[in-house]
Write an enzyme that holds these catalytic residues in place. Sequence first.
Site, mmCIF file in Angstrom:
data_model
loop_
_atom_site.group_PDB
_atom_site.id
_atom_site.type_symbol
_atom_site.label_atom_id
_atom_site.label_comp_id
_atom_site.label_asym_id
_atom_site.label_seq_id
_atom_site.Cartn_x
_atom_site.Cartn_y
_atom_site.Cartn_z
ATOM 1 C CB THR A 123 9.417 1.659 -3.221
ATOM 2 O OG1 THR A 123 8.056 1.276 -3.425
ATOM 3 C CG2 THR A 123 9.564 2.285 -1.861
ATOM 4 C CB SER A 128 -14.712 9.740 -8.205
ATOM 5 O OG SER A 128 -14.548 8.424 -8.686
#
Length: 411
Positions: free
Chosen positions: A197, A411
Amino acid sequence: MAKPYPRSPLALSLPKLTSIAGVRLSGVEANIRYSGRTDLMLVEFAPGTTAAGVYTRNLCPGAPIPWCRRALASTPHARALLVNSGNANVFTGRAGEEAVVACAGEVAHQLGCPVEDVFLASTGVIGETLPYKKILSALPAAIEALHDDGWEEAARAIMTTDTFPKAARREVKIGSTTVCLQGIAKGSGMVAPDMATMLAYVATDASLPQPVLQALLEEGVGPSFNSITVDSDTSTSDMLMLFATGQAEHEEIGSHEDAALAEFRTALKDLLHELALLVVRDGEGATKLIRVDVQEAQDDGSARRIAMAIANSPLVKTAIAGEDANWGRIVMAVGKSGEPADRDRLSIAIGDHWVASQGSVKDHDVEALNAYMRQQEITITADLGLGSGRASVWTCDLTHGYIDINGSYRS
């Protein structure tokens, strides 16, 4: 501080976690990308701890991946694990390698262990130089904060877009001795493992040689982490590691097929599967947990590839997000997989509702099916009618939340 993502409606609470003999953990703030939250995990293992690992097959791996591969090949032991979130240290060239060498070297110096006994991982934004001096500055605090019960702090420190920490625990016997397994994981997007994973770490107090540990891990990864997908993208930083501290006193184990390991093997597979499903439950923007079962395919390999084609189909995933039982999209996904399939033998079920049988639509209770689609957990079954191949994989739906998270991740 980074804006927190809404908690997944599929989230599960942490189980009761306890200590594992020979393991101390901490989670501290290094301000690598985030502020006002922990982003650096340190784990210290008792001398003699053995380690096993599987790593991403992505051909553009982060700098920690080759470091860990070399470390695992050079020694069977582990004394420390250092993981930062917020920056993946991927596609950073010599600067990335410099960061890995500096961090591993300082951990080894501080803990008084060989540098090859230090394992590293980074997760977060790709292509930005890792400000590793912030990690070095935070190391004294991380070492001071080490304690036996630091599992939850560690699980939270490695989260990125995760909306909840992920952990699982098992207690079983090797012979007449009780041993514990406990693990944490992180992962939410860029999830289509080709080994494991995103990041997952499991520790046990059992005493197991490295080859035994490695064989058990590789045996358990297939039906767990390699059977999940969120968005079909294999991360550059995927890593699953298993550590055995040897603090429990039980009979000597010489082979992973030893009969005394029967309970342990089952428990490890079950724990890995639980952690893997926790990752899917936290899929970015997910509102539905989806199980895809393929049966009577030509063989098991073919069944798995068909199941993944269904699970990765944006059309299937968006239909389920909209609670639309559009079984035609499932037929499409079977057909596009490239695997042997016969339209006139194919049958499709959603939950217990068989909507198509041997190439034709089948009468079904539409209202009952619509009610089923409103549930949080959905099962899709595709019966190929060709052979004895079977496979099950797990995924989640695809909602606008996935776009919201990934459209503004940097952002």
